[in-house]
Enzyme design. Sequence first.
Site, mmCIF file in Angstrom:
data_model
loop_
_atom_site.group_PDB
_atom_site.id
_atom_site.type_symbol
_atom_site.label_atom_id
_atom_site.label_comp_id
_atom_site.label_asym_id
_atom_site.label_seq_id
_atom_site.Cartn_x
_atom_site.Cartn_y
_atom_site.Cartn_z
ATOM 1 N N HIS A 133 96.664 -76.136 3.686
ATOM 2 C CA HIS A 133 97.960 -75.864 4.344
ATOM 3 C C HIS A 133 98.899 -77.072 4.226
ATOM 4 O O HIS A 133 99.662 -77.370 5.148
ATOM 5 C CB HIS A 133 97.767 -75.504 5.818
ATOM 6 C CG HIS A 133 96.998 -74.242 6.043
ATOM 7 N ND1 HIS A 133 97.603 -73.023 6.227
ATOM 8 C CD2 HIS A 133 95.674 -73.988 6.084
ATOM 9 C CE1 HIS A 133 96.687 -72.093 6.401
ATOM 10 N NE2 HIS A 133 95.496 -72.649 6.305
ATOM 11 N N ASN A 143 96.898 -66.998 10.594
ATOM 12 C CA ASN A 143 97.356 -66.721 9.234
ATOM 13 C C ASN A 143 98.172 -65.430 9.224
ATOM 14 O O ASN A 143 98.206 -64.706 10.212
ATOM 15 C CB ASN A 143 96.159 -66.541 8.294
ATOM 16 C CG ASN A 143 95.555 -67.871 7.845
ATOM 17 O OD1 ASN A 143 96.188 -68.909 7.942
ATOM 18 N ND2 ASN A 143 94.343 -67.814 7.348
HETATM 19 FE FE1 HDE Z 1 92.173 -73.932 9.066
HETATM 20 N N1 HDE Z 1 92.273 -75.942 8.833
HETATM 21 N N2 HDE Z 1 90.198 -74.003 8.831
HETATM 22 N N3 HDE Z 1 92.071 -71.887 9.099
HETATM 23 N N4 HDE Z 1 94.153 -73.813 9.226
HETATM 24 C C1 HDE Z 1 93.393 -76.668 8.839
HETATM 25 O O1 HDE Z 1 93.720 -78.679 9.994
HETATM 26 C C2 HDE Z 1 89.441 -75.104 8.914
HETATM 27 C C3 HDE Z 1 90.946 -71.140 9.025
HETATM 28 C C4 HDE Z 1 94.895 -72.707 9.505
HETATM 29 O O2 HDE Z 1 100.344 -75.879 10.036
HETATM 30 C C5 HDE Z 1 93.129 -78.143 8.847
HETATM 31 O O3 HDE Z 1 95.581 -79.832 10.594
HETATM 32 C C6 HDE Z 1 88.052 -74.774 8.858
HETATM 33 C C7 HDE Z 1 91.192 -69.790 9.421
HETATM 34 C C8 HDE Z 1 96.293 -73.046 9.547
HETATM 35 O O4 HDE Z 1 99.288 -77.748 10.498
HETATM 36 C C9 HDE Z 1 91.609 -78.214 8.932
HETATM 37 C C10 HDE Z 1 88.006 -73.409 8.723
HETATM 38 C C11 HDE Z 1 92.525 -69.759 9.722
HETATM 39 C C12 HDE Z 1 96.348 -74.406 9.294
HETATM 40 C C13 HDE Z 1 91.221 -76.765 8.918
HETATM 41 C C14 HDE Z 1 89.349 -72.935 8.716
HETATM 42 C C15 HDE Z 1 93.056 -71.069 9.514
HETATM 43 C C16 HDE Z 1 94.993 -74.857 9.105
HETATM 44 C C17 HDE Z 1 93.770 -78.896 7.721
HETATM 45 C C18 HDE Z 1 86.783 -72.527 8.576
HETATM 46 C C19 HDE Z 1 93.350 -68.562 10.191
HETATM 47 C C20 HDE Z 1 97.587 -75.250 9.186
HETATM 48 C C21 HDE Z 1 94.982 -79.580 8.322
HETATM 49 C C22 HDE Z 1 85.894 -72.593 9.627
HETATM 50 C C23 HDE Z 1 92.925 -67.996 11.427
HETATM 51 C C24 HDE Z 1 98.044 -75.780 10.493
HETATM 52 C C25 HDE Z 1 94.845 -79.386 9.748
HETATM 53 C C26 HDE Z 1 99.333 -76.539 10.336
HETATM 54 C C27 HDE Z 1 94.652 -76.182 8.874
HETATM 55 C C28 HDE Z 1 89.938 -76.386 8.997
HETATM 56 C C29 HDE Z 1 89.663 -71.581 8.554
HETATM 57 C C30 HDE Z 1 94.432 -71.365 9.730
HETATM 58 C C31 HDE Z 1 90.915 -79.034 7.863
HETATM 59 C C32 HDE Z 1 86.909 -75.744 8.914
HETATM 60 C C33 HDE Z 1 90.186 -68.652 9.511
HETATM 61 C C34 HDE Z 1 97.456 -72.100 9.804
HETATM 62 O O5 HDE Z 1 91.175 -78.799 10.132
#
Ligand code: HDE
Length: 701
Positions: free
Chosen positions: A85, A158
């Site tokens: 993201h 999302n």
């Molecule tokens: Fe994320 N995800 N994600 N994700 N995600 C990040 O956090 C992670 C997942 C989502 O505008 C990170 O600040 C893991 C699902 C958004 O700043 C990180 C898993 C969904 C954003 C991270 C998921 C998301 C992130 C990277 C699997 C939808 C952007 C930068 C278990 C429900 C937020 C940050 C923004 C960002 C980890 C899966 C949505 C690395 C480990 C499912 C919208 O922490």
Amino acid sequence: MARKAADPNVATIHDQSLVRGEGGELHQVANSKTDILTTAQGGPIADDQNTLKIGARGPTLIEDFHFREKIFHFDHERIPERVVHARGYGAHGFFETYESLSKYTRADIFQRAGEKTPAFVRFSTVAGSKGSFDLARDVRGFAVKLYTQEGNWDIVGNNIPVFFIQDAIKFPDVVHSVKPEPDRDFPQAQSAHDTFWDFISLTPESMHMIMWVMSDRAIPRSFRFMQGFGVHTFRMLNAADESTFVKFIWKPKLGMQSVVWNEAVKINGADPDFHRRDLWNAIQSGAFPEWELCLQLFDQEFADSFDFDVLDPTKLIPEELLPPIPVGRLVLDRMPDNFFAETEQVAFMTQNVPPGIDFSNDPLLQGRNFSYLDTQLKRLGSPNFSHLPINSPKCPFHHFQQDGHMAMRSPAGRANYQPNSFGEGPRESPDRGFRTFADAEGGQKVRLRPESFADHYSQASQFFNSQTPTEQRHIAMALTFELSKVETPVIRERMIAHLLNIDEGLASTVADKLGIADLPKAADAAIAPRKDLEPSPALSIVENCPDSFEGRKVGVLVSNGIEAALFKALQATIEKEGATMEVIALKVGGVQCDDGTMIIAKHMIDGGPSVLFDAVALLLTEEGAELLTRESAARDFVADAFAHCKFIGFSTGAVPLLAKAGVEPAVDEGLIPLADGDAVEIYIEACRKLRLWAREASVKL
Ligand code: HDE
């Protein structure tokens, strides 16, 4: 620091040129309107144009502390981009609660009708780096930070309600596979390559998500026209600590809309910032985008009525079986003053929930609750990231956390611990504080997927069956395109084997287009796929067309000598509809109308291709049209608008350009003659359908 001007795209420009001092040195000196330039330490600066040297042509001196500080700071301007993201765009706004939800939750934000809570939202793509283009085929992040009276609540969602994987331990794998391949570092912001499809073809649980990502949901027309989903099942807890399961859905007031792939590819070249520009323009012009927060609320008994598990993030609950209830609206009404300070430094965390909201055991959510804190430390470099204004709660807060890099607060008092005998500092409140739902848990320690997570295909079929034929065609074309970029034949075949479990027609269309003569055998399925699930019309974008042109944009191609009255009628009708228009001409200087008035163009013809607009109008004299027939950009303007199934209004004089672009003026009802002011109404009415999909079969996109 706020830079607000009448034209949303133009900051006020003061014409200040450099002046030469007595010794010949250059200065841009402060006047009564500007502040005196200082160092970061506050020291006034006399010269910001020249480094300190021995003689005009001599070496630079290290005592030039101003130069040293300026370059030092510049050298450290970047922080690590988000690992996923990375490319995103944010805006401020508020959430307004419709009615009290105290029956379900004690969360303060849901107690009072009409309560307004400040909000910050960041939209993003997932795979591309910070500088990638907006219209990648990708999932869009939809992260909402609500600054509630009981702490920050982040719904980090999302624009797609399901996910690729069921267990957080697979997240690095799916992300590595979609990111640029490690040996060559390409492709950027694209899933159309071997490693992604290799992983996917070996991961049957991703099939439902794959249907969504290959659908038009992954190429939205605007952030303003997409839905958002919390994805996981969460809990709401009321004052009696009774739990209700909940799924969060954001629905855009302006309805959903996507572009077509051929358009997306061209938009990425014409305007890589298409989505952020769109949000910027809408908010700066006062057309504040709005979403309704809708809840799917259910209990354990309802959850047990499904074959699938509500803890499985690759599944959704069809809206027809559980209609989402609107509980409030989110309005975005202010752009950040500074992109870095706010949008880049905002730290969303799934574990930010207020009392009255709680987690379920969804293994993806549990893993996320671990990951987000970690990532903030890496990116923002200090455990004090909550001191940054964008991350700081807007309610009173008190704790004993202290020190660390960049601590920006100066807590007073002697006791920085509790219990203490000095009567200092805050204390916990069993009554008002966060309480976890006291669910009964037990069992062996295991690394196991539950049996209830084993159906990987049924909802993928349901999604496909819920699409209109147009949308199904787009899915087939997207799969074909993506797999055509895969160089390893076995990966393609593995994907066809999965598609056979989803829809045989889809599998054979894609196989045929890829030139795979012999269909493989269907992939082994852990559970026999169900193809009889009732379609869910709520899943289709086209079925839910808003029948409004509000918030959309018309591109009007003009030439010298056109009827001023017709232009004005068109402009007025578009504005009345709540839409906007931009003028395109041979030169940005514009054109002169028949009554001598000038129309200034926003784009020259090469800079304003029709892919940037939802509909187009050609207001041309015959002479003007003839002139434009010689411009390939003008021919493409028309041919693309036609191929992308857009509505095209045209003055009689425009016919030669239509003809040159291979478009018959009477070929279908999407071509609307603009003979006079009345015809303009007919044109706008047609535009409300957004696209003439019936044309698609003939243009073979
Ligand atoms: Fe994320 N995800 N994600 N994700 N995600 C990040 O956090 C992670 C997942 C989502 O505008 C990170 O600040 C893991 C699902 C958004 O700043 C990180 C898993 C969904 C954003 C991270 C998921 C998301 C992130 C990277 C699997 C939808 C952007 C930068 C278990 C429900 C937020 C940050 C923004 C960002 C980890 C899966 C949505 C690395 C480990 C499912 C919208 O922490």
